[in-house]
Design a protein around this motif. Sequence first.
Motif, short mmCIF file in Angstrom:
data_model
loop_
_atom_site.label_atom_id
_atom_site.label_comp_id
_atom_site.label_asym_id
_atom_site.label_seq_id
_atom_site.Cartn_x
_atom_site.Cartn_y
_atom_site.Cartn_z
N VAL A 151 19.66 82.33 131.75
CA VAL A 151 19.89 83.18 132.92
C VAL A 151 18.88 84.32 132.97
CG1 VAL A 151 21.49 84.79 134.00
CG2 VAL A 151 22.33 82.60 133.13
N VAL A 152 18.70 85.01 131.85
CA VAL A 152 17.75 86.12 131.82
C VAL A 152 16.33 85.63 132.10
CG1 VAL A 152 16.75 87.93 130.38
CG2 VAL A 152 19.19 87.47 130.26
N GLY A 153 15.99 84.46 131.57
CA GLY A 153 14.66 83.91 131.81
C GLY A 153 14.44 83.55 133.27
N LEU A 154 15.44 82.97 133.92
CA LEU A 154 15.31 82.58 135.32
C LEU A 154 15.30 83.79 136.25
CD1 LEU A 154 17.63 79.43 135.55
CD2 LEU A 154 15.13 79.49 135.44
N MET A 171 15.46 70.36 131.12
CA MET A 171 14.35 71.27 130.82
C MET A 171 13.18 71.05 131.78
SD MET A 171 14.27 71.57 126.66
CE MET A 171 14.21 69.80 126.34
N LEU A 172 12.90 69.80 132.09
CA LEU A 172 11.81 69.48 133.00
C LEU A 172 12.12 69.96 134.42
CD1 LEU A 172 9.08 68.02 132.68
CD2 LEU A 172 10.20 65.94 133.53
N THR A 173 13.33 69.71 134.87
CA THR A 173 13.73 70.10 136.23
C THR A 173 13.73 71.61 136.40
OG1 THR A 173 15.10 68.11 136.40
CG2 THR A 173 15.53 69.88 137.98
N TYR A 174 14.20 72.33 135.39
CA TYR A 174 14.21 73.79 135.49
C TYR A 174 12.79 74.36 135.57
CZ TYR A 174 19.24 73.94 134.42
OH TYR A 174 20.61 73.79 134.45
N LEU A 175 11.85 73.70 134.92
CA LEU A 175 10.46 74.13 135.04
C LEU A 175 9.98 73.99 136.48
CD1 LEU A 175 7.64 74.94 133.97
CD2 LEU A 175 7.25 72.51 133.47
N PHE A 176 10.25 72.84 137.10
CA PHE A 176 9.83 72.61 138.48
C PHE A 176 10.54 73.57 139.44
CE2 PHE A 176 9.03 67.98 137.12
CZ PHE A 176 7.74 68.30 136.71
N ALA A 177 11.81 73.85 139.16
CA ALA A 177 12.56 74.78 140.00
C ALA A 177 11.99 76.19 139.87
CB ALA A 177 14.03 74.76 139.60
N TYR A 178 11.68 76.58 138.66
CA TYR A 178 11.08 77.89 138.40
C TYR A 178 9.74 78.00 139.13
CZ TYR A 178 9.56 81.94 135.59
OH TYR A 178 9.14 83.18 135.18
N ARG A 179 8.95 76.94 139.05
CA ARG A 179 7.64 76.93 139.71
C ARG A 179 7.79 77.09 141.22
NH1 ARG A 179 4.13 71.52 139.35
NH2 ARG A 179 5.78 70.86 140.80
N ALA A 180 8.78 76.42 141.80
CA ALA A 180 8.98 76.50 143.25
C ALA A 180 9.28 77.92 143.69
CB ALA A 180 10.11 75.56 143.67
N LEU A 181 10.17 78.60 142.97
CA LEU A 181 10.50 79.98 143.34
C LEU A 181 9.34 80.93 143.05
CD1 LEU A 181 14.24 80.75 142.47
CD2 LEU A 181 13.08 80.97 144.67
N HIS A 182 8.65 80.69 141.95
CA HIS A 182 7.50 81.53 141.61
C HIS A 182 6.42 81.42 142.69
CE1 HIS A 182 4.36 83.46 139.19
NE2 HIS A 182 3.56 82.47 139.56
N GLU A 183 6.10 80.20 143.09
CA GLU A 183 5.07 80.01 144.11
C GLU A 183 5.50 80.59 145.45
OE1 GLU A 183 4.16 75.86 144.10
OE2 GLU A 183 2.96 75.98 142.25
N HIS A 184 6.78 80.50 145.75
CA HIS A 184 7.29 81.11 146.98
C HIS A 184 7.12 82.63 146.92
CE1 HIS A 184 9.90 82.01 150.39
NE2 HIS A 184 10.54 82.87 149.62
N ASN A 185 7.44 83.22 145.78
CA ASN A 185 7.29 84.67 145.63
C ASN A 185 5.84 85.10 145.79
OD1 ASN A 185 10.03 84.90 145.14
ND2 ASN A 185 9.82 84.96 142.91
N VAL A 186 4.93 84.31 145.23
CA VAL A 186 3.51 84.63 145.35
C VAL A 186 3.05 84.48 146.80
CG1 VAL A 186 1.18 83.89 144.70
CG2 VAL A 186 2.98 84.00 142.97
N ARG A 202 19.06 79.65 146.20
CA ARG A 202 17.76 80.29 146.45
C ARG A 202 16.69 79.23 146.70
NH1 ARG A 202 16.81 85.51 144.58
NH2 ARG A 202 14.72 85.11 145.43
N LEU A 203 16.73 78.17 145.93
CA LEU A 203 15.77 77.08 146.13
C LEU A 203 15.96 76.43 147.49
CD1 LEU A 203 16.03 75.45 142.59
CD2 LEU A 203 13.98 76.52 143.53
N TRP A 204 17.20 76.21 147.86
CA TRP A 204 17.50 75.58 149.15
C TRP A 204 17.02 76.47 150.31
CZ3 TRP A 204 19.67 70.74 149.83
CH2 TRP A 204 19.99 70.40 151.14
N ASP A 205 17.22 77.76 150.17
CA ASP A 205 16.86 78.70 151.23
C ASP A 205 15.35 78.75 151.48
OD1 ASP A 205 19.50 79.32 151.63
OD2 ASP A 205 19.45 81.18 150.47
#
Length: 252
Positions: free
Chosen positions: A91-94, A221-236, A164-167
């Motif tokens: 949770v803290v990492g995400l 673990m793989l899916t959470y990486l892709f999910a993290y990437r999606a939100l990170h790229e959206h933030n950027v 958040r991903l869906w939005d």
Amino acid sequence: MKEDIYALTFLVADLVMIVCGYWAGWRFIKRYRNYLLGIEWFIVATSGVNFLIWALRFADDPAGGETSGQYAFAFFLDAFSRSIGITLLLVVGLMAVTHRYKARLGVEIGIFALGIGCGLYLAQPKFRDHVDDNGEFILHQGPATFYLVVNLLTLVFIVYFVKRLWDIGATRVAVATLGVSLAATVIALTYDFFPLPASVDPLQDRALFYTFALAVWGLQMLTYLFAYRALHEHNVATGVASADKRRKAVGA
């Protein structure tokens, strides 16, 4: 014949989890500087390596395997991740992409210290046996309940993460994230409360269960990486990450 098939599928699933853990963990560290998630992914992958070596080493000596240091180490790593690693630490990492929160070094050290403490306590010999002398499943109610509660609390945050991903329009990764998270909760329930029938999956080694569990954890673990990437790229893309960096620079 059935035992050989179970053993083969177990080995394949374990290798999948190992590869997913090390690769995704390295990506978290190298690309996103997220050491919390990266190190935890490494811990899970290392647990898989230890489990694989232990299974091969003591395939013909189950009694010796249960008294080995590798067996105790496996329980410690498992307890670390199930109690703190894939719960609070996750949770803290995400939150780096959901709330732009970067934990301070002291907080990160504290989380790992808490995980080590929980791991040492929950990996005590009295909690390791899952089969009694009559071949019946043993339920350790305290640890099992704790694991389930922290899993469900984490799932609440994951549902928010999925929203958040869906939005932002990342619907596929959102569905995948929810799917692997629910599957992981089913694994947690099966792990401690509802083992598969002994006629299908012998309680002595639970090879079929571990096949499903390792595969789910690897995909998680793989899916959470892709999910993290999606939100990170959206933030950027929306300037959120840049604005956050500017605020930090001004504050400094």
